[in-house]
Design an enzyme around this catalytic site. Structure first.
Site, PDB file in Angstrom:
ATOM      1  N   ASN A  64      -7.278   1.547  10.033  1.00  0.00           N
ATOM      2  CA  ASN A  64      -5.959   1.722  10.655  1.00  0.00           C
ATOM      3  C   ASN A  64      -6.149   1.677  12.163  1.00  0.00           C
ATOM      4  OD1 ASN A  64      -5.089   2.127   8.072  1.00  0.00           O
ATOM      5  ND2 ASN A  64      -4.553   4.299   8.344  1.00  0.00           N
ATOM      6  N   HIS A  76      -3.061  11.016   0.859  1.00  0.00           N
ATOM      7  CA  HIS A  76      -2.512  10.793   2.205  1.00  0.00           C
ATOM      8  C   HIS A  76      -1.902  12.134   2.642  1.00  0.00           C
ATOM      9  CE1 HIS A  76      -0.933   7.472   5.048  1.00  0.00           C
ATOM     10  NE2 HIS A  76      -0.580   8.623   5.599  1.00  0.00           N
ATOM     11  N   GLU A 106      -3.294  -0.306   8.165  1.00  0.00           N
ATOM     12  CA  GLU A 106      -2.117   0.133   8.932  1.00  0.00           C
ATOM     13  C   GLU A 106      -2.192  -0.445  10.331  1.00  0.00           C
ATOM     14  OE1 GLU A 106      -1.221   4.335   9.275  1.00  0.00           O
ATOM     15  OE2 GLU A 106      -1.705   4.656   7.161  1.00  0.00           O
ATOM     16  N   TYR A 130      -4.141   1.698  15.944  1.00  0.00           N
ATOM     17  CA  TYR A 130      -2.925   1.860  16.744  1.00  0.00           C
ATOM     18  C   TYR A 130      -3.162   1.582  18.223  1.00  0.00           C
ATOM     19  CZ  TYR A 130      -0.546   3.310  12.592  1.00  0.00           C
ATOM     20  OH  TYR A 130       0.014   3.285  11.336  1.00  0.00           O
ATOM     21  N   GLU A 145      -7.356   8.265   6.405  1.00  0.00           N
ATOM     22  CA  GLU A 145      -7.630   8.879   7.711  1.00  0.00           C
ATOM     23  C   GLU A 145      -8.142  10.314   7.624  1.00  0.00           C
ATOM     24  OE1 GLU A 145      -4.094   8.560  10.107  1.00  0.00           O
ATOM     25  OE2 GLU A 145      -4.084   6.383  10.074  1.00  0.00           O
ATOM     26  N   ARG A 180       0.859  -1.184   0.000  1.00  0.00           N
ATOM     27  CA  ARG A 180       0.000   0.000   0.000  1.00  0.00           C
ATOM     28  C   ARG A 180       0.895   1.233   0.000  1.00  0.00           C
ATOM     29  NH1 ARG A 180      -2.682   3.003   4.856  1.00  0.00           N
ATOM     30  NH2 ARG A 180      -3.863   4.519   3.666  1.00  0.00           N
TER      31      ARG A 180
HETATM   32  O1  IFM Z   1       2.642   7.800   9.988  1.00  0.00           O
HETATM   33  C1  IFM Z   1       1.264   7.755  10.206  1.00  0.00           C
HETATM   34  C2  IFM Z   1       0.532   7.569   8.894  1.00  0.00           C
HETATM   35  O2  IFM Z   1       0.841   8.566   7.984  1.00  0.00           O
HETATM   36  C3  IFM Z   1      -0.955   7.592   9.118  1.00  0.00           C
HETATM   37  N1  IFM Z   1      -1.342   6.679  10.164  1.00  0.00           N
HETATM   38  C4  IFM Z   1      -0.605   6.706  11.394  1.00  0.00           C
HETATM   39  C5  IFM Z   1       0.884   6.634  11.123  1.00  0.00           C
HETATM   40  C6  IFM Z   1       1.670   6.664  12.455  1.00  0.00           C
HETATM   41  O3  IFM Z   1       1.429   7.855  13.141  1.00  0.00           O
END
Ligand code: IFM
Length: 433
Positions: free
Chosen positions: A281, A113, A342, A283, A158, A69
């Site tokens: 995504n 992006h 992600e 985290y 995002e 990606r």
């Molecule tokens: O680096 C970023 C990415 O550009 C978008 N998602 C989160 C990542 C980590 O912060």
């Protein structure tokens, strides 16, 4: 075929910001403003991927991933964000695509992006409805050239993060501090998504997705004030961007004393056009309490009791299962197949005396999260792909080069790449039946 991949983004890795006719983006402008980025870093050179892309494709091939990606830089394709197409800019992605296909790596291209052409920002950026139409025109130009070889298209990355950090809080480009007046940047991005879907479909795109950054929201306690605050945060972070796409309606924003302005007849029909998948995504989860002042209707109470990444983000692998199952429960049949576009962590990785990079914390992170995703699949969530953020250490936005997310270490002064222990571990993990 389940897709195992890595993810990157144009401004974070490419460099070559003034080559082959590329125009300036909002990140070029922003990163050159004093005080915006840690240590005054910029993406001028970044990982120099624009010149070293062959080496990077070889690294992916060595890793054994079957998908990649990446994002396309709008200002390489249309230096002013509109009108004539800069073929030299598209040539770069054309070469990259061919190299991926040759190695049986499925290209998954993100169209936006965050590197908006500066010229469009001068006209209001995503606060200006016209930007959505310009985005569709750009999507059409890219698809004209590449839809025959790129099967997976992701319109936006995002939009929540771009709206909040770029337009509400100003810690990302374009650096606007509009708080709730930033909301039109949500609607116009989503409108751009809907208009781009139409253009991509008209050009035979095989799969069209959007990528949203989502977080499972946990109330700090069972107190009704905390529950209401958690609901308000969930609305802003998750539902504001998933509901219109999947259900064709914005959620109730009354907790914020507002509603979504500027929505015209037909917008939501465009925004909710059926997709072939949704990119998620993940985290970390978020723990929310009642507000402590008169500002927003929530307070981020912080998730405690877990290890943290280099960024200080809590490491909660099961949050990925919780998120995926929660999305399925919330949207039911309206949820298309999910791609984890992600997931990853920053760690302060440096080569040891023998030159190797022993990033065992990242191995533990990835192992835990992949297991959590597999549990979600076992619970019936239709997950079709998993992409590690990121292939390379890169320009981490306001944090510059201080946060290393890569499976491959990059020595920024020289550009030298060194696969970390996690790279070798992931190769084995992917190969496992
Ligand atoms: O680096 C970023 C990415 O550009 C978008 N998602 C989160 C990542 C980590 O912060």
């Amino acid at each position: 075929m389940f897709l195992w991949g890595t993810a990157t983004a144009s401004y974070q890795i490419e460099g070559a910001v003034a080559e082959d006719g590329r125009g300036p983006s909002i990140w070029d402008t922003f990163s050159h403003e004093p005080g915006r980025i840690r240590d005054g870093d910029t993406g001028d050179v970044a990982c120099d991927h624009y010149h070293r892309w062959r080496e990077d494709v070889a690294l992916m091939s060595g890793l054994g991933v079957n998908s990649y990606r990446f994002s396309i830089a709008w200002p390489r394709v249309q230096p002013d964000g509109r009108g004539a197409v800069n073929q030299a800019g598209l040539d770069f992605y054309d070469r990259l695509t061919d190299a991926l296909v040759e190695r049986d790596i499925v290209p998954a291209a993100t169209l936006f992006h965050w590197d908006l052409p500066q010229r469009l920002e001068d006209e209001g950026g995503w606060l200006n409805r016209d930007t959505a139409h310009r985005f569709a025109e750009y999507a059409a130009a890219v698809a004209d050239r590449l839809a025959d070889r790129i099967p997976i298209w992701i319109t936006l990355n995002e939009p929540f993060v771009h709206m909040v950090y770029g337009y509400a809080l100003g810690t990302h480009a374009p650096g606007r501090t509009l708080v709730l007046d930033a909301l039109p940047a949500a609607h116009h991005q989503l409108l751009g998504h809907g208009l781009a879907v139409r253009e991509l479909r008209a050009r035979g795109a095989e799969k069209v997705l959007i990528t949203n950054n989502c977080t499972p929201v946990r109330p700090a306690s069972g107190d009704p004030a905390d529950l209401a605050a958690a609901d308000a945060y969930d609305t802003l972070h998750n539902r504001l961007f998933n509901d219109p796409v999947l259900l064709g309606a914005y959620p109730d924003l009354s907790a914020y004393g507002t509603d979504m302005d500027g929505v015209r007849d037909g917008d939501l029909e465009l925004i909710s056009a059926p997709l072939d998948g949704i990119g998620i995504n993940y985290y970390n989860p978020t723990r929310i309490a009642a507000p402590v002042d008169e500002g927003l209707p929530f307070h981020d109470a912080g998730v405690t009791g877990h290890p943290v990444t280099g960024f200080g983000w809590p490491v909660v692998p099961d949050g990925l299962r919780e998120l995926l199952v929660g999305l399925r429960d919330r949207y039911g049949d309206a949820l298309p197949p999910v791609y984890v576009t992600e997931n990853g962590c920053s760690q302060p990785d440096e080569p040891g005396p023998d030159g190797t990079v022993d990033d065992r914390a990242r191995i533990e992170f990835l192992d835990g999260h992949i297991e959590a995703m597999q549990r979600a699949r076992a619970e019936g969530v239709d997950v079709r792909g998993y992409y590690v953020w990121s292939l390379l250490d890169n320009f981490e936005w306001a944090e510059g080069y201080s946060q290393r997310f890569g499976l491959v270490h990059v020595d920024f002064p020289t550009g030298a790449r060194t696969p970390k222990a996690s790279y070798h571990w992931l190769r084995e993990r992917i190969a496992r039946p």
